[in-house]
Enzyme design. Structure first.
Site, PDB file in Angstrom:
ATOM      1  N   TRP A   1     -74.123  45.499  56.616  1.00  0.00           N
ATOM      2  CA  TRP A   1     -72.669  45.272  56.517  1.00  0.00           C
ATOM      3  C   TRP A   1     -72.183  44.357  57.628  1.00  0.00           C
ATOM      4  O   TRP A   1     -71.107  43.785  57.540  1.00  0.00           O
ATOM      5  CB  TRP A   1     -71.920  46.599  56.537  1.00  0.00           C
ATOM      6  CG  TRP A   1     -71.673  47.180  57.898  1.00  0.00           C
ATOM      7  CD1 TRP A   1     -72.604  47.791  58.682  1.00  0.00           C
ATOM      8  CD2 TRP A   1     -70.453  47.205  58.633  1.00  0.00           C
ATOM      9  NE1 TRP A   1     -72.029  48.197  59.860  1.00  0.00           N
ATOM     10  CE2 TRP A   1     -70.713  47.860  59.863  1.00  0.00           C
ATOM     11  CE3 TRP A   1     -69.146  46.751  58.372  1.00  0.00           C
ATOM     12  CZ2 TRP A   1     -69.726  48.062  60.821  1.00  0.00           C
ATOM     13  CZ3 TRP A   1     -68.174  46.950  59.347  1.00  0.00           C
ATOM     14  CH2 TRP A   1     -68.458  47.597  60.543  1.00  0.00           C
TER      15      TRP A   1
ATOM     16  N   GLU B   1     -62.516  48.361  64.660  1.00  0.00           N
ATOM     17  CA  GLU B   1     -62.612  48.895  63.306  1.00  0.00           C
ATOM     18  C   GLU B   1     -63.049  50.366  63.300  1.00  0.00           C
ATOM     19  O   GLU B   1     -62.529  51.164  62.523  1.00  0.00           O
ATOM     20  CB  GLU B   1     -63.605  48.043  62.494  1.00  0.00           C
ATOM     21  CG  GLU B   1     -64.010  48.611  61.150  1.00  0.00           C
ATOM     22  CD  GLU B   1     -62.882  48.662  60.144  1.00  0.00           C
ATOM     23  OE1 GLU B   1     -61.910  47.900  60.314  1.00  0.00           O
ATOM     24  OE2 GLU B   1     -62.980  49.465  59.203  1.00  0.00           O
TER      25      GLU B   1
ATOM     26  N   LYS C   1     -58.732  64.544  74.524  1.00  0.00           N
ATOM     27  CA  LYS C   1     -58.343  64.994  73.183  1.00  0.00           C
ATOM     28  C   LYS C   1     -59.090  66.269  72.795  1.00  0.00           C
ATOM     29  O   LYS C   1     -58.483  67.242  72.342  1.00  0.00           O
ATOM     30  CB  LYS C   1     -58.635  63.895  72.163  1.00  0.00           C
ATOM     31  CG  LYS C   1     -57.588  62.799  72.230  1.00  0.00           C
ATOM     32  CD  LYS C   1     -57.817  61.796  71.137  1.00  0.00           C
ATOM     33  CE  LYS C   1     -56.547  61.055  70.827  1.00  0.00           C
ATOM     34  NZ  LYS C   1     -55.490  61.916  70.302  1.00  0.00           N
TER      35      LYS C   1
ATOM     36  N   HIS D   1     -65.663  46.794  66.699  1.00  0.00           N
ATOM     37  CA  HIS D   1     -65.442  48.002  67.470  1.00  0.00           C
ATOM     38  C   HIS D   1     -64.054  48.589  67.272  1.00  0.00           C
ATOM     39  O   HIS D   1     -63.926  49.780  67.007  1.00  0.00           O
ATOM     40  CB  HIS D   1     -65.805  47.873  68.946  1.00  0.00           C
ATOM     41  CG  HIS D   1     -66.033  49.247  69.490  1.00  0.00           C
ATOM     42  ND1 HIS D   1     -67.172  49.950  69.246  1.00  0.00           N
ATOM     43  CD2 HIS D   1     -65.202  50.106  70.118  1.00  0.00           C
ATOM     44  CE1 HIS D   1     -67.056  51.172  69.726  1.00  0.00           C
ATOM     45  NE2 HIS D   1     -65.865  51.296  70.277  1.00  0.00           N
TER      46      HIS D   1
ATOM     47  N   SER E   1     -54.990  43.040  52.386  1.00  0.00           N
ATOM     48  CA  SER E   1     -54.421  44.329  52.005  1.00  0.00           C
ATOM     49  C   SER E   1     -54.171  45.199  53.244  1.00  0.00           C
ATOM     50  O   SER E   1     -53.087  45.773  53.404  1.00  0.00           O
ATOM     51  CB  SER E   1     -55.370  45.040  51.046  1.00  0.00           C
ATOM     52  OG  SER E   1     -55.047  46.394  50.938  1.00  0.00           O
ATOM     53  N   SER E   2     -55.185  45.263  54.129  1.00  0.00           N
ATOM     54  CA  SER E   2     -55.037  46.114  55.316  1.00  0.00           C
ATOM     55  C   SER E   2     -53.922  45.620  56.220  1.00  0.00           C
ATOM     56  O   SER E   2     -53.154  46.412  56.768  1.00  0.00           O
ATOM     57  CB  SER E   2     -56.329  46.136  56.126  1.00  0.00           C
ATOM     58  OG  SER E   2     -57.364  46.649  55.363  1.00  0.00           O
TER      59      SER E   2
ATOM     60  N   ASP F   1     -38.405  55.853  52.007  1.00  0.00           N
ATOM     61  CA  ASP F   1     -39.584  55.170  51.446  1.00  0.00           C
ATOM     62  C   ASP F   1     -40.194  54.337  52.559  1.00  0.00           C
ATOM     63  O   ASP F   1     -39.736  54.374  53.699  1.00  0.00           O
ATOM     64  CB  ASP F   1     -39.190  54.273  50.254  1.00  0.00           C
ATOM     65  CG  ASP F   1     -40.370  54.042  49.328  1.00  0.00           C
ATOM     66  OD1 ASP F   1     -41.412  53.560  49.812  1.00  0.00           O
ATOM     67  OD2 ASP F   1     -40.268  54.363  48.132  1.00  0.00           O
TER      68      ASP F   1
ATOM     69  N   THR G   1     -61.140  60.441  75.156  1.00  0.00           N
ATOM     70  CA  THR G   1     -61.642  61.250  74.042  1.00  0.00           C
ATOM     71  C   THR G   1     -61.877  62.680  74.498  1.00  0.00           C
ATOM     72  O   THR G   1     -61.580  63.637  73.774  1.00  0.00           O
ATOM     73  CB  THR G   1     -62.939  60.649  73.486  1.00  0.00           C
ATOM     74  OG1 THR G   1     -62.759  59.236  73.349  1.00  0.00           O
ATOM     75  CG2 THR G   1     -63.276  61.227  72.132  1.00  0.00           C
TER      76      THR G   1
ATOM     77  N   SER H   1     -54.692  66.949  64.906  1.00  0.00           N
ATOM     78  CA  SER H   1     -53.630  67.394  65.804  1.00  0.00           C
ATOM     79  C   SER H   1     -52.454  68.000  65.038  1.00  0.00           C
ATOM     80  O   SER H   1     -51.588  68.637  65.637  1.00  0.00           O
ATOM     81  CB  SER H   1     -53.134  66.219  66.654  1.00  0.00           C
ATOM     82  OG  SER H   1     -54.224  65.605  67.310  1.00  0.00           O
TER      83      SER H   1
ATOM     84  N   HIS I   1     -73.372  50.140  50.458  1.00  0.00           N
ATOM     85  CA  HIS I   1     -72.942  51.502  50.814  1.00  0.00           C
ATOM     86  C   HIS I   1     -71.962  51.439  51.989  1.00  0.00           C
ATOM     87  O   HIS I   1     -70.892  52.049  51.950  1.00  0.00           O
ATOM     88  CB  HIS I   1     -74.161  52.356  51.178  1.00  0.00           C
ATOM     89  CG  HIS I   1     -73.833  53.618  51.917  1.00  0.00           C
ATOM     90  ND1 HIS I   1     -73.208  54.691  51.320  1.00  0.00           N
ATOM     91  CD2 HIS I   1     -74.028  53.985  53.208  1.00  0.00           C
ATOM     92  CE1 HIS I   1     -73.047  55.656  52.213  1.00  0.00           C
ATOM     93  NE2 HIS I   1     -73.526  55.249  53.374  1.00  0.00           N
TER      94      HIS I   1
ATOM     95  N   ARG J   1     -83.840  51.260  61.461  1.00  0.00           N
ATOM     96  CA  ARG J   1     -82.855  51.308  60.371  1.00  0.00           C
ATOM     97  C   ARG J   1     -83.224  50.335  59.277  1.00  0.00           C
ATOM     98  O   ARG J   1     -83.993  49.428  59.488  1.00  0.00           O
ATOM     99  CB  ARG J   1     -81.476  50.817  60.830  1.00  0.00           C
ATOM    100  CG  ARG J   1     -80.851  51.449  61.938  1.00  0.00           C
ATOM    101  CD  ARG J   1     -79.663  50.604  62.418  1.00  0.00           C
ATOM    102  NE  ARG J   1     -78.564  50.561  61.450  1.00  0.00           N
ATOM    103  CZ  ARG J   1     -77.379  50.017  61.700  1.00  0.00           C
ATOM    104  NH1 ARG J   1     -77.136  49.470  62.863  1.00  0.00           N
ATOM    105  NH2 ARG J   1     -76.440  50.007  60.786  1.00  0.00           N
TER     106      ARG J   1
ATOM    107  N   TYR K   1     -62.418  52.568  65.470  1.00  0.00           N
ATOM    108  CA  TYR K   1     -61.274  53.396  65.856  1.00  0.00           C
ATOM    109  C   TYR K   1     -60.201  53.383  64.795  1.00  0.00           C
ATOM    110  O   TYR K   1     -59.434  54.344  64.671  1.00  0.00           O
ATOM    111  CB  TYR K   1     -60.747  52.974  67.228  1.00  0.00           C
ATOM    112  CG  TYR K   1     -61.748  53.346  68.282  1.00  0.00           C
ATOM    113  CD1 TYR K   1     -61.869  54.666  68.672  1.00  0.00           C
ATOM    114  CD2 TYR K   1     -62.625  52.416  68.806  1.00  0.00           C
ATOM    115  CE1 TYR K   1     -62.842  55.051  69.576  1.00  0.00           C
ATOM    116  CE2 TYR K   1     -63.601  52.783  69.714  1.00  0.00           C
ATOM    117  CZ  TYR K   1     -63.703  54.102  70.099  1.00  0.00           C
ATOM    118  OH  TYR K   1     -64.670  54.473  70.974  1.00  0.00           O
TER     119      TYR K   1
ATOM    120  N   HIS L   1     -71.389  46.349  73.484  1.00  0.00           N
ATOM    121  CA  HIS L   1     -72.374  47.445  73.540  1.00  0.00           C
ATOM    122  C   HIS L   1     -73.134  47.562  72.221  1.00  0.00           C
ATOM    123  O   HIS L   1     -74.096  48.312  72.140  1.00  0.00           O
ATOM    124  CB  HIS L   1     -71.736  48.770  73.967  1.00  0.00           C
ATOM    125  CG  HIS L   1     -70.778  49.366  72.979  1.00  0.00           C
ATOM    126  ND1 HIS L   1     -69.665  50.066  73.356  1.00  0.00           N
ATOM    127  CD2 HIS L   1     -70.763  49.380  71.627  1.00  0.00           C
ATOM    128  CE1 HIS L   1     -69.014  50.482  72.275  1.00  0.00           C
ATOM    129  NE2 HIS L   1     -69.661  50.076  71.217  1.00  0.00           N
ATOM    130  N   HIS L   2     -72.675  46.860  71.199  1.00  0.00           N
ATOM    131  CA  HIS L   2     -73.433  46.827  69.938  1.00  0.00           C
ATOM    132  C   HIS L   2     -74.575  45.827  70.009  1.00  0.00           C
ATOM    133  O   HIS L   2     -75.344  45.710  69.060  1.00  0.00           O
ATOM    134  CB  HIS L   2     -72.521  46.457  68.767  1.00  0.00           C
ATOM    135  CG  HIS L   2     -71.445  47.463  68.512  1.00  0.00           C
ATOM    136  ND1 HIS L   2     -71.619  48.527  67.673  1.00  0.00           N
ATOM    137  CD2 HIS L   2     -70.188  47.589  69.006  1.00  0.00           C
ATOM    138  CE1 HIS L   2     -70.514  49.259  67.636  1.00  0.00           C
ATOM    139  NE2 HIS L   2     -69.632  48.709  68.444  1.00  0.00           N
TER     140      HIS L   2
END
Lengths: 548, 187
Positions: free
Chosen positions: A153, A266, A342, A264, A180-181, A117, A339, A279, A88, A461, A268, A313-314
């Site tokens: 994951w 990722e 924003k 991390h 790809s990315s 293009d 943040t 915005s 998932h 979890r 963002y 922090h993870h």
């Protein structure tokens, strides 16, 4: 046709293009879609692929919520449950959210900067077409004897190394997604740096372009690190190396450092383009320029920089020196500053605006409110001492789903409703769009809000069964999950109606308050746009007050 | 198509793309080649992770082999009607040397049954130096009605066993494995 372009000849040219538009489109399915180098067609491919993956990943979430509906084991084996949680996440992160944003980038960046293009159209085709192969490989592991990946994951060793031989398929699928990315990101940077129309200075660019530019740099810096991490897992699993094997002198905790050094940034990568879309939408429907355009750009850049120095922090619970924990705690809390800037600017944009509440605006406002809740629980998790209690509980699940579902997914919906008339030339059904929004907004909270309480009460979890004390909140969460999942079918209905059945034609500008280059071309956007570059001045950009 | 845009010189893409590719490759190298040694250095400085674990060579150098007395004890839970006792009540064991001890188990009852043994080492601080490589207590044991069997345990004492431990006891208790032995009673 309403026009806001200052250059009359340009517009005439585009209109002419629209009339004999069919002459330029390649005939036949293969030429039109498989061999396409057109940014709009590739954008469409990305978006359709992402929507398909959204439903596949969503179906897996339904399996998870169905098993968790009641305590005890009812529907699936624990190992399959673990495969579901792992797949998932992988499908939603790499298959749904990221390709959807690349799809938006393909469609909108050339239109927003006045380029004909993307800079590298053939590479663009390649970066899309390896994705279906990557995800076929990833999904095929579910049907293999050794089963799909089931270690989460994050693929932490040594657990992930207990996956059978199907692990190689997972690793190579991740490699392909990464390639790809990275290609997509290079293409976007090259387009933005080299292909802007005359007068489109960096600080005249729409914020969606800015946030994607910064996201693209994050991708280039972070994805190769993930590729390295999974490559080391691959050699540990199949070639006898010991990068993460303590018996051979390695260290499994090192994997966590490398993974989160990617992981991390990722998160963002998934949320910065969302900031951009919001915005764009809020000023349009508030009929006011974006408040603090330059501050938004700098805030995005600071978030991107900070995202590279907060990864640990993870993993507060792995045992770090006190100085390390303090550093990562303060650095993480520092992210709340840009943040907060924003969120403040979004609210100020709406302040005293002539607001109307079309579907894109509803999703954008829903984002501002609900993303802020996710941000707040993020601050709670950043407190090292508290995190030791919250770590690996449903509180974390609630936190990151609040920033990803009403965060990233809501803005994807907002962006889709916002630009759908430009893409298809037809207006979608506002009534069903609003029904979609209200169902999503209500049920996403029924789904995820109770999970905060579950986590604070100590429910871990990634478990298929739980203590009966957690029963009621889980039942509510599951009901919310099923209803949220069903609500997304409305979205599919709205799109099908808009593309093939809607009788209401869209104007070029579509929205009364919309400003920017993409609204100067006809709707639907012709197959080729800006073959002659437009000349951009302050009157054509959404933030005219600040653009000089 | 891009050639038509005067703002997009063809060579410009190549150079920019080249630079960006270099960044991507460098970040891959950072992950694979720079992170592991950096992490090792970090662990050495802070004394974290693997730096705290001694390798086999370091341990052997640090302590000479010596003799320790090991006693064996056996108990059976009241729900399991087995006869269970050690074959030898005690033995002298050299640290670092693989050793085998035998237990005797018999099922004098008239029905098949299954048991699971739990173990205990005393004094408790000796427990982490007592390493079982193979033991009947790792798995469920089944004895048919009237069956008798010798059950081995293979173990060694780690050479860095603290000096003040001269004697230790390994104790087992066999419990009836209720989940499984009902199966045979089913029709």
């Amino acid at each position: 046709m309403s026009t806001i372009a200052s250059d009359g000849t340009d517009l005439g040219h585009d209109t002419h293009d629209a009339h004999d538009d069919h002459d330029h489109k390649p005939e036949g399915f293969l030429d039109r879609w498989v061999f396409t180098t057109n940014h709009k067609d590739i954008g469409t491919l990305y978006l359709v692929f992402a929507l398909l993956m959204f439903f596949i990943g969503g179906a897996m979430a339904m399996v998870i919520r169905a098993e968790l509906f009641m305590p005890g084991m009812q529907l699936v084996r624990p190992d399959f449950f673990n495969q579901m949680t792992t797949m998932h996440a992988l499908i939603m992160v790499f298959g749904a959210v990221m390709p959807a944003w690349v799809g938006f980038a393909n469609w909108m960046i050339p239109l927003q900067v006045g380029a004909p293009d993307m800079a590298l159209p053939r590479m663009n085709n390649f970066s899309f077409w390896i994705l279906p192969f990557a995800f076929t490989m990833l999904l095929s592991t579910l049907f293999m004897d050794s089963g799909g990946p089931a270690a989460g994951w994050t693929l932490y060793p040594p657990l992930s190394l207990q996956t059978g031989s199907s692990f190689a398929f997972v690793v190579f699928a991740v490699h392909m997604m990464g390639i790809s990315s990275i290609m997509g990101a290079i293409n976007i940077i090259a387009t933005i740096f080299n292909m802007r129309a005359p007068g489109m200075t960096l600080l005249r660019m729409p914020l969606f372009v800015w946030t994607w530019l910064i996201t693209a740099f994050l991708l280039i810096a972070a994805m190769p690190v993930l590729a390295g991490a999974v490559t080391m897992l691959l050699t540990d699993h199949f070639f006898g190396t010991s990068f993460f094997n303590a018996a051979g002198g390695g260290d499994p905790v090192m994997f966590q450092h490398i993974f989160w050094f990617f992981g991390h940034p990722e998160v963002y990568i998934m949320i910065l383009p969302a900031f951009g879309v919001v915005s764009e939408i809020l000023p349009t429907f508030s009929r006011k320029p974006l408040f603090g355009y330059a501050a938004m750009v700098y805030a995005t850049a600071s978030i991107a920089f900070l995202s590279f120095i907060v990864w640990a922090h993870h993993m507060f619970t792995v045992g770090m020196p006190l100085e390390g924990e303090l550093f990562f705690m303060y650095a993480t809390m520092l992210i709340a500053v840009p943040t907060g800037v924003k969120v403040f600017n979004w609210v100020s944009t709406m302040w005293k605006g002539s607001m109307t509440f079309e579907t894109p605006m509803l999703f954008a406002i829903g984002f501002v409110v609900l993303f802020t809740i996710g941000g707040l629980s993020g601050l709670m998790l950043a407190i090292t001492a508290a995190d030791l209690q919250y770590h690996d509980t449903y509180f974390v699940v609630a936190h990151f789903h609040y920033v990803l579902v009403p965060g990233a997914v809501f803005t994807l919906m907002a962006g889709a409703y916002y630009w759908l008339p430009k893409w298809t030339g037809n207006m979608y059904s506002e009534r069903w769009g609003k029904i979609h929004f209200w169902c999503s907004a209500i049920f996403v909270n029924v789904l995820f809000f109770p999970q905060h309480y579950l986590g604070l009460a100590g429910m871990p979890r990634r478990i298929p069964d739980y203590s009966p004390q957690f029963a009621d909140f889980n039942m509510w969460s599951s009901i919310g999950g099923f209803a949220f999942g069903a609500s997304q079918l409305i979205f599919v209905g709205v799109i099908i109606h808009c593309v093939w059945f809607s009788k209401k034609k869209a104007t070029a500008q579509v929205w009364e308050g919309a400003k920017g280059l993409e609204w100067t071309v006809p709707s639907p956007a012709p197959h080729h746009t800006f073959t002659k570059p437009p000349v951009v001045d302050d009157t054509m950009v959404a933030h005219a007050d600040e653009a000089h | 198509m891009s050639e038509q845009n005067p703002t997009a010189p063809k060579r410009g893409h190549g150079r920019l793309v080249g630079k960006l590719l270099v960044v991507a490759v460098a970040m891959f190298g950072f992950g694979v080649f720079a992170m592991p040694p950096l992490y090792d250095t970090f662990c050495e400085i802070t004394g974290l992770g693997q730096a705290g674990i001694k390798t086999a060579g370091e341990v052997e150098e640090s302590a000479a082999p010596r003799q320790v007395k090991v006693r064996f004890d056996a108990n059976t839970n009241s729900k399991l009607d087995w006869e269970f006792r050690p074959v030898q009540s005690s033995m002298m064991v050299t640290t670092g040397e693989a050793t085998t001890a035998l237990y005797f188990a018999g099922n004098p009852s008239e029905r098949d049954s299954a048991g699971m043994a739990t173990f205990n080492v005393s004094p408790p601080k000796a427990a982490r130096y007592f390493v079982k490589t193979e033991c009947f207590c790792f798995t469920r044991q089944e004895l048919a009605a009237g069956e008798e069997r010798e059950m081995p345990v293979y173990f060694f004492l780690q050479p860095d066993l603290p000096e003040d431990i001269e004697e230790l006891t390994l104790s087992y208790t066999f419990f009836r494995n209720e989940d499984d032995d009902v199966a045979q009673n089913a029709p």
